[in-house]
Design a protein around this motif. Structure first.
Motif, PDB file in Angstrom:
ATOM      1  N   PRO A 178      -1.568  -1.183  10.091  1.00  0.00           N
ATOM      2  CA  PRO A 178      -2.979  -0.789  10.016  1.00  0.00           C
ATOM      3  C   PRO A 178      -3.799  -1.873   9.342  1.00  0.00           C
ATOM      4  O   PRO A 178      -3.274  -2.712   8.602  1.00  0.00           O
ATOM      5  CB  PRO A 178      -2.927   0.477   9.154  1.00  0.00           C
ATOM      6  N   SER A 179      -5.091  -1.859   9.567  1.00  0.00           N
ATOM      7  CA  SER A 179      -5.976  -2.769   8.844  1.00  0.00           C
ATOM      8  C   SER A 179      -6.326  -2.160   7.495  1.00  0.00           C
ATOM      9  O   SER A 179      -6.262  -0.940   7.309  1.00  0.00           O
ATOM     10  CB  SER A 179      -7.257  -3.017   9.647  1.00  0.00           C
ATOM     11  N   THR A 196      -9.205  -1.866   6.260  1.00  0.00           N
ATOM     12  CA  THR A 196     -10.380  -1.009   6.464  1.00  0.00           C
ATOM     13  C   THR A 196      -9.969   0.379   6.930  1.00  0.00           C
ATOM     14  O   THR A 196     -10.495   1.396   6.445  1.00  0.00           O
ATOM     15  CB  THR A 196     -11.331  -1.648   7.493  1.00  0.00           C
ATOM     16  N   GLU A 197      -9.016   0.437   7.846  1.00  0.00           N
ATOM     17  CA  GLU A 197      -8.534   1.726   8.343  1.00  0.00           C
ATOM     18  C   GLU A 197      -7.853   2.523   7.240  1.00  0.00           C
ATOM     19  O   GLU A 197      -8.064   3.734   7.105  1.00  0.00           O
ATOM     20  CB  GLU A 197      -7.549   1.504   9.496  1.00  0.00           C
ATOM     21  N   VAL A 198      -7.036   1.842   6.450  1.00  0.00           N
ATOM     22  CA  VAL A 198      -6.320   2.523   5.370  1.00  0.00           C
ATOM     23  C   VAL A 198      -7.310   3.116   4.375  1.00  0.00           C
ATOM     24  O   VAL A 198      -7.217   4.291   3.996  1.00  0.00           O
ATOM     25  CB  VAL A 198      -5.354   1.565   4.657  1.00  0.00           C
ATOM     26  N   ALA A 200     -10.481   3.864   4.766  1.00  0.00           N
ATOM     27  CA  ALA A 200     -11.279   4.942   5.366  1.00  0.00           C
ATOM     28  C   ALA A 200     -10.497   6.255   5.384  1.00  0.00           C
ATOM     29  O   ALA A 200     -11.047   7.328   5.105  1.00  0.00           O
ATOM     30  CB  ALA A 200     -11.708   4.551   6.779  1.00  0.00           C
ATOM     31  N   THR A 201      -9.208   6.183   5.698  1.00  0.00           N
ATOM     32  CA  THR A 201      -8.382   7.396   5.717  1.00  0.00           C
ATOM     33  C   THR A 201      -8.191   7.945   4.316  1.00  0.00           C
ATOM     34  O   THR A 201      -8.251   9.159   4.086  1.00  0.00           O
ATOM     35  CB  THR A 201      -7.019   7.101   6.361  1.00  0.00           C
ATOM     36  N   ARG A 245     -11.319   9.750   3.330  1.00  0.00           N
ATOM     37  CA  ARG A 245     -11.474  11.020   4.047  1.00  0.00           C
ATOM     38  C   ARG A 245     -10.617  12.108   3.411  1.00  0.00           C
ATOM     39  O   ARG A 245     -11.060  13.242   3.228  1.00  0.00           O
ATOM     40  CB  ARG A 245     -11.098  10.810   5.520  1.00  0.00           C
ATOM     41  N   SER A 293       1.970   5.557   9.077  1.00  0.00           N
ATOM     42  CA  SER A 293       1.488   6.100  10.347  1.00  0.00           C
ATOM     43  C   SER A 293       1.819   7.581  10.466  1.00  0.00           C
ATOM     44  O   SER A 293       0.992   8.392  10.917  1.00  0.00           O
ATOM     45  CB  SER A 293       2.106   5.318  11.514  1.00  0.00           C
ATOM     46  N   VAL A 306      -0.443   9.595   8.072  1.00  0.00           N
ATOM     47  CA  VAL A 306      -1.801   9.704   8.612  1.00  0.00           C
ATOM     48  C   VAL A 306      -1.862  10.750   9.719  1.00  0.00           C
ATOM     49  O   VAL A 306      -2.848  11.486   9.846  1.00  0.00           O
ATOM     50  CB  VAL A 306      -2.296   8.332   9.105  1.00  0.00           C
ATOM     51  N   TYR A 311      -2.624  -0.517   1.608  1.00  0.00           N
ATOM     52  CA  TYR A 311      -3.858  -1.307   1.674  1.00  0.00           C
ATOM     53  C   TYR A 311      -3.588  -2.752   1.251  1.00  0.00           C
ATOM     54  O   TYR A 311      -4.045  -3.704   1.896  1.00  0.00           O
ATOM     55  CB  TYR A 311      -4.914  -0.672   0.773  1.00  0.00           C
TER      56      TYR A 311
END
Length: 369
Positions: free
Chosen positions: A25-26, A28-30, A32-33, A36, A315, A318, A361
């Motif tokens: 994952p990037s 940024t994706e990590v 953001a999750t 959330r 993964s 998530v 991250y």
């Protein structure tokens, strides 16, 4: 002929393994999750007392996120909790669970440098040093209000030792660190199985067996230990003479954890009998992911061997977050492997998820260079 058949079989398998590989994952994706999931938790606060171990694990995750997020809301939410508690630990003087919230007070102190944040906690630790528990045995057959004064169950190695070692790092007083090291190895000598490189939850599990005949090693219990281990290593001075022993224990447990990881990327509730507990389980898995990713980032584990396992685990974690940000598949409060509802959640599971995300991250950030 036999060699040709074997080669053909290997070639046929190669696309399968390639298809199973998880893309990293990037960062940024990590992040953001993580945000959330944290936002869902803040919007659905736990009903547990704010000094309980359940909440303490959640706060630890929130602080890990606060150190990455650009916004102040996560750190401010945790500071509000501390102020409401008057910076006090839980009510039971010696109980490891009631010290766990101290990890968050210490993290806030490191950020704000306000002495009042750690003053009541340090007072508690000083009292314990001056008036140690009179209980001598770790045998869990004793009355609970006695045996719980010592680190007699494996979860306690996450709850208390990091508090003691970090207080030493903050204050420069070696007594806190020495206390933690002595009691860590007393518990380890009692509960650790050197053949399996895993911890029994407590002494009542020594002779129990799973349906497949294997010893009972609870996923979240060992996840607690590994998470506590890396938090101790984080605060332990590099030159401390006990460090090589802690690092060996960490590597041995990491190998056992890698072996126990399931094809779905997670760790099931029972480490040595996953077939009897086929449900996904995210709290133990979150702590294992955190600990293994930490080892990759700190070069204690081989990146080529462990990073793919971490990526698969992240993964899978998530995938257990629903559309609203709720983390599911969290085994409820307990002390051993059990079945539970798939949509079950708990604040300590969220804490484990956020701790895992903080180290994933960093892996993603390093991957950019």
């Amino acid at each position: 002929m036999k060699r040709a058949i074997i080669l053909a079989a290997v070639l046929l398998c190669m696309p399968v393994f390639a298809a199973q590989a998880q893309p990293a994952p990037s960062a940024t994706e990590v992040l953001a999750t993580m945000e959330r999931v944290a936002d869902w938790q803040l919007a659905h606060p736990s009903s547990h007392a704010t000094t309980e171990w359940t909440q303490a694990a959640g706060y630890a995750g929130m602080m890990a996120l606060a150190n990455l997020s650009k916004g102040p809301r996560y750190r401010e939410a945790v500071r509000s909790m501390g102020e409401a508690n008057a910076w006090k630990a839980g009510p039971r003087t010696y109980h490891a669970d009631d010290l766990a919230v101290g990890q968050t007070y210490e993290a806030l102190y490191v950020f704000y440098k306000d002495p009042k944040i750690i003053a009541p906690l340090r007072e508690r630790l000083d009292f314990i040093l001056a008036t140690p528990s009179k209980v001598q045995s770790l045998d869990f057959q004793q009355k609970y209000d006695q045996v719980s004064e010592l680190w007699s169950w494996c979860d306690s190695l996450f709850m208390a030792p990091p508090v003691w070692v970090e207080m030493s790092a903050i204050t420069g007083d070696p007594r806190y660190r020495e206390f933690a090291i002595k009691d860590w190895w007393r518990t380890t000598d009692f509960l650790y199985d050197p053949a399996e490189h895993l911890y029994y939850r407590d002494s009542t599990y020594f002779n129990r067996r799973e349906a497949n005949g294997q010893k009972v090693f609870w996923s979240r219990g060992n996840g607690w230990v590994m998470a506590g281990l890396v938090r101790v290593l984080d605060a332990l001075p590099p030159q401390d003479p006990s460090r090589p022993r802690f690092e060996k224990l960490y590597r041995d447990m990491a190998q056992a954890a890698l072996k126990a990881q399931q094809p779905d990327g997670l760790w099931h509730a029972s480490l040595l009998d996953p077939q009897s507990y086929p449900l996904k389980e995210t709290s133990g898995s979150g702590f294992f992911t955190y600990a293994l990713a930490w080892g990759v980032n700190h070069k204690l584990l081989d990146r080529a061997e462990y990073e793919p396992a971490v990526v698969r685990a992240w993964s899978a974690l998530v995938a257990c977050v629903d559309k609203d940000g709720k983390l599911t598949h969290v085994q409820p409060i307990g002390s051993d492997p059990k079945s539970f509802a798939e949509d079950s959640t708990e604040v300590y599971g969220v804490g484990a998820f956020l701790l895992a995300g903080s180290e994933v991250y960093r892996i993603a950030e390093k991957g950019k260079h």
